[in-house]
Design a protein around this motif. Structure first.
Motif, mmCIF file in Angstrom:
data_model
loop_
_atom_site.group_PDB
_atom_site.id
_atom_site.type_symbol
_atom_site.label_atom_id
_atom_site.label_comp_id
_atom_site.label_asym_id
_atom_site.label_seq_id
_atom_site.Cartn_x
_atom_site.Cartn_y
_atom_site.Cartn_z
ATOM 1 N N ALA A 113 18.286 9.608 1.736
ATOM 2 C CA ALA A 113 17.939 8.188 1.595
ATOM 3 C C ALA A 113 17.398 7.620 2.899
ATOM 4 C CB ALA A 113 19.170 7.397 1.151
ATOM 5 N N ARG A 167 25.013 -4.882 5.138
ATOM 6 C CA ARG A 167 24.139 -5.345 4.051
ATOM 7 C C ARG A 167 23.742 -6.813 4.199
ATOM 8 N NH1 ARG A 167 29.238 -4.890 1.055
ATOM 9 N NH2 ARG A 167 28.633 -2.780 0.450
ATOM 10 N N ASN A 227 23.885 9.205 3.687
ATOM 11 C CA ASN A 227 22.923 9.875 2.819
ATOM 12 C C ASN A 227 21.643 10.148 3.610
ATOM 13 O OD1 ASN A 227 20.900 10.497 0.887
ATOM 14 N ND2 ASN A 227 22.070 9.453 -0.715
ATOM 15 N N THR A 252 22.655 0.396 6.170
ATOM 16 C CA THR A 252 23.418 0.881 5.026
ATOM 17 C C THR A 252 23.907 -0.256 4.131
ATOM 18 O OG1 THR A 252 25.322 0.972 6.504
ATOM 19 C CG2 THR A 252 24.204 3.039 6.044
ATOM 20 N N ASP A 253 24.051 0.085 2.863
ATOM 21 C CA ASP A 253 24.606 -0.864 1.896
ATOM 22 C C ASP A 253 26.126 -0.801 2.002
ATOM 23 O OD1 ASP A 253 24.976 -2.639 -0.132
ATOM 24 O OD2 ASP A 253 24.346 -1.283 -1.742
ATOM 25 N N SER A 254 26.624 -1.269 3.154
ATOM 26 C CA SER A 254 28.059 -1.209 3.426
ATOM 27 C C SER A 254 28.500 -2.515 4.069
ATOM 28 C CB SER A 254 28.379 -0.019 4.335
ATOM 29 O OG SER A 254 27.658 -0.105 5.546
ATOM 30 N N ILE A 310 20.420 1.542 2.388
ATOM 31 C CA ILE A 310 20.584 2.920 1.921
ATOM 32 C C ILE A 310 22.071 3.237 1.765
ATOM 33 C CG2 ILE A 310 18.435 3.707 2.984
ATOM 34 C CD1 ILE A 310 20.254 4.979 5.204
ATOM 35 N N GLU A 311 22.354 4.258 0.987
ATOM 36 C CA GLU A 311 23.727 4.714 0.817
ATOM 37 C C GLU A 311 24.243 5.294 2.139
ATOM 38 O OE1 GLU A 311 26.296 7.883 -1.914
ATOM 39 O OE2 GLU A 311 24.107 7.868 -2.001
ATOM 40 N N PRO A 312 25.456 4.934 2.565
ATOM 41 C CA PRO A 312 26.003 5.486 3.804
ATOM 42 C C PRO A 312 26.084 7.013 3.762
ATOM 43 C CG PRO A 312 27.338 3.647 3.042
ATOM 44 C CD PRO A 312 26.364 3.954 1.942
ATOM 45 N N TYR A 348 28.325 3.532 9.104
ATOM 46 C CA TYR A 348 29.342 3.456 8.059
ATOM 47 C C TYR A 348 30.660 2.982 8.664
ATOM 48 C CZ TYR A 348 30.108 8.296 9.727
ATOM 49 O OH TYR A 348 30.294 9.427 10.511
#
Length: 379
Positions: free
Chosen positions: A330, A311, A327, A305-307, A323-325, A283
């Motif tokens: 996930a 991404r 999480n 992560t989807d950050s 995945i969500e940071p 993150y």
């Protein structure tokens, strides 16, 4: 009169000039440029490798972290002297402080600059009061330093949008985008996965909280208890950062056979070929992590992560998962998917290589940067 134009590449570490810019330096030299590098003092091996490539390494003093106005001013002064003494025609800095101080020194010397934003890192992650203060300070320094640059190169559109939103740069500024530092597809060769019942995961990263290391360790504990045959590998060297992961704790988990901790390793390609799935739960405000590009090239599915920055390396469901940071659930779910569906590792690994060939080939990226340089210098 000199025949060759002189390029100065400024970095915060001599080692990164070799690992991240070695192919770029070779491309410039092959195309008739004299290349100089500026980086803080390093071991003789790094400078010797830079010389062996054909470039001229020069030392300058840089405090990589924190704020010390006196030392930072001296860095600018040193860079200005390097530019003048070596009759540099164009400056190419990358990473935060080299971009800021290199741009200031070049602008003072009336030498054109192409700056590369490789991610905004710790200060723009904004996880602490200190980080937020540094963010405001760095924003001001960016505004003062890069607005006169000929071109600003970004590795992702999120960083560009942030700079526009915060009015660090204007929409009139000339910008372009590249797929990270690129990856040498001949060095990081594709190897098709032959999956066994021991599905193995690998993280290669700086051992700091922001890279999601603790999250990976927690996921490894949960999955190891459920799937004893699965393996969870970690490569990275100890850090002095306030958010550094305790290496004694990593050694304890290694001893308890929860993870396999390798420490720092020179041959990342070899480890990528031995492991099935690459994981980076970062993150941190990345540019475009080099390790994920290398994993793509070697044929590993990616979980990240989807950050910002991260991404960019994944086409969701094709070569991996976003995945969500922060999480844990996930991350566990994404990793468990490959344990339950091992046949997907080969398929997604092939897709990773195709994606690397299409978007992250270092030759394509370096050719784009070369065009920029020749355009700015009007060659």
């Amino acid at each position: 009169m000199r025949d060759k134009k002189r390029i100065l590449i400024i970095a915060s570490l001599a080692g990164s000039l070799i690992r991240f810019r070695g192919d770029f330096i070779k491309t410039l030299i092959h195309n008739g440029f004299d290349v100089f590098t500026a980086s803080p003092p390093s071991n003789n091996d790094d400078f010797q490798i830079i010389r062996s490539i054909g470039a001229t390494p020069i030392e300058f003093n840089l405090q990589r972290t924190g704020l010390n106005p006196l030392k930072d001013f001296k860095s600018i002064k040193e860079l200005k002297s390097i530019i003048k003494e070596n009759k540099i025609d164009l400056v190419f800095p990358y990473t935060v402080k080299p971009v800021i101080y290199g741009s200031m020194a070049a602008n003072m010397s009336k030498v054109p600059v192409i700056s590369l934003i490789t991610g905004l890192g710790y200060t723009f992650t904004g996880l602490s009061t200190k980080a937020r203060i540094l963010q405001l300070f760095n924003e001001t320094l960016y505004k003062l330093s890069i607005r006169k640059n000929k071109v600003i190169v970004f590795q992702n559109r999120d960083d560009y949008n942030l700079f526009i939103h915060r009015k660090v740069i204007s929409k009139k500024q000339i910008v372009t985008f590249v797929g990270g530092s690129g990856v040498n597809l001949n060095q990081f060769r594709f190897k098709e996965k032959n999956v066994s019942d021991k599905i193995s995961f690998l993280v290669v990263a700086r051992l700091i909280e922001e890279k999601g290391i603790t999250l990976y360790l927690d996921a490894s504990k949960l999955l190891k208890a459920k799937y004893p045959n699965a393996e969870f590998h970690l490569i990275g060297s100890s850090e002095t950062s306030p958010s550094a992961i305790n290496e004694d704790y990593l050694n304890l988990l290694h001893k308890e056979e929860v993870i396999v901790f390798h420490g720092k390793q020179p041959n990342i390609e070899e480890h990528l070929h031995k492991r099935d799935v690459f994981v980076l739960p970062s993150y941190y405000r990345e540019g475009l992590p080099r390790t994920t590009l290398e994993a793509c090239a070697c044929g590993n599915p990616i979980i990240t992560t989807d950050s910002v920055g991260c991404r960019e390396a994944v086409r969701e469901g094709e070569n991996g998962f976003l995945i969500e940071p922060k999480n844990l659930e996930a991350l566990v779910s994404a990793m468990e998917f490959f344990i339950i569906n091992p046949h997907k590792i080969k398929e997604m690994g092939i897709n990773s290589r195709k994606y690397a060939e299409e978007r992250f080939d270092v030759n394509i990226i370096n050719a784009d940067l070369l065009k920029l340089i020749t355009s700015v210098l009007k060659i």
